[in-house]
Design an enzyme around this catalytic site. Structure first.
Site, PDB file in Angstrom:
ATOM      1  N   ASP A  26      -2.882   0.968   8.172  1.00  0.00           N
ATOM      2  CA  ASP A  26      -1.547   1.491   7.842  1.00  0.00           C
ATOM      3  C   ASP A  26      -0.495   1.117   8.893  1.00  0.00           C
ATOM      4  OD1 ASP A  26      -2.602   2.702   5.531  1.00  0.00           O
ATOM      5  OD2 ASP A  26      -3.289   4.411   6.699  1.00  0.00           O
ATOM      6  N   ASN A  64       0.851  -1.198   0.000  1.00  0.00           N
ATOM      7  CA  ASN A  64       0.000   0.000   0.000  1.00  0.00           C
ATOM      8  C   ASN A  64       0.884   1.245   0.000  1.00  0.00           C
ATOM      9  OD1 ASN A  64      -2.309   1.644   0.308  1.00  0.00           O
ATOM     10  ND2 ASN A  64      -2.131   1.626   2.539  1.00  0.00           N
ATOM     11  N   HIS A 115       1.134   5.260   0.978  1.00  0.00           N
ATOM     12  CA  HIS A 115       0.462   6.123   1.955  1.00  0.00           C
ATOM     13  C   HIS A 115       1.145   7.488   1.973  1.00  0.00           C
ATOM     14  CE1 HIS A 115      -2.088   7.021   5.350  1.00  0.00           C
ATOM     15  NE2 HIS A 115      -1.031   7.538   5.960  1.00  0.00           N
ATOM     16  N   SER A 137       5.138   6.742   2.322  1.00  0.00           N
ATOM     17  CA  SER A 137       5.563   5.402   2.742  1.00  0.00           C
ATOM     18  C   SER A 137       4.959   4.347   1.836  1.00  0.00           C
ATOM     19  CB  SER A 137       5.085   5.111   4.181  1.00  0.00           C
ATOM     20  OG  SER A 137       5.527   6.092   5.092  1.00  0.00           O
TER      21      SER A 137
END
Ligand code: GAR
Length: 202
Positions: free
Chosen positions: A144, A106, A108, A135
């Site tokens: 997260d 993912n 972020h 990130s």
């Protein structure tokens, strides 16, 4: 060649950057499908590249689990080596994370573990921070909270608003994402090892 499914919710500018990178014959990954939880503008990038898309509209499902089951069924059709969440603004249900972990990453727009969640850029400004970041993490069951595989600082400038700051973070995110996918494809980054290790920031 590493095969990648990208999941989006919005404009897909990071998806676009990954598609552009993957168009280079030397890049060791290919995007094979793009999925979304809503009619996402970013589908246009996939269509331009002739890449198939699928839509699993979260509003049409009674629960996150039901939505996730259909998402998982769609992903199962394509069986990608890696799933990239690139602005997907829905939490994956645990069953989907469990089925694909550690092969889900993912991006972020913050320097995790600072400012997790859906409003990371707004939250950084509201907190009066002087720097934030970008990130890339391995997705786990938290919000997260997964192991960080790449991150970089981005300064917050006087007069920044959510829009201007996000516009400066996104190019950093893109660079990190393209490099992380390349490293995974090249065998330089082992997601299983990353997932097994304790994140340096946790
Ligand atoms: C990106 O900044 C991504 O990190 C963020 O949404 C943006 C999508 O932009 N994701 C999150 O905030 C997830 N918590 P894009 O659609 O233009 O690529």
């Amino acid at each position: 060649m590493l095969t990648v499914a990208v999941l989006i919710s919005g404009t897909g500018s990071n998806l676009r950057a990954l598609l552009d990178a993957a168009a280079d014959a030397d890049y060791p990954a290919r995007i094979i499908v793009v999925g979304a939880d809503r009619e996402a503008e970013g589908f246009a990038h996939a269509e331009e590249y002739g890449i198939p898309t699928f839509l699993v509209p979260w509003r049409e499902y009674d629960s996150r689990e039901d939505w996730g089951a259909e998402l998982a069924a769609q992903l199962e059709v394509w069986r990608p080596d890696l799933i990239v969440l690139s602005g997907l603004m829905r939490l994956l249900p645990p069953a989907v994370v469990e089925a694909w972990s550690p092969r889900i990453i993912n991006t972020h727009p913050a320097y995790l573990p600072e400012f997790p969640g859906a409003h990371a850029v707004r939250d950084a400004i509201a907190a009066g921070a002087v720097q934030t970041g970008a990130s890339v993490i391995v997705v786990d069951d938290g919000v997260d909270t997964g192991p960080i595989v790449a991150q970089e600082r981005v300064p917050i400038l006087p007069g920044d608003d959510e829009h201007s700051l996000h516009d400066r973070i996104k190019p950093v995110e893109r660079r990190l994402l393209i490099d992380v996918v390349r490293r995974i494809a090249a065998g330089e980054l082992d997601l299983a090892a990353a997932a097994a290790s304790v994140s340096p920031s946790s």
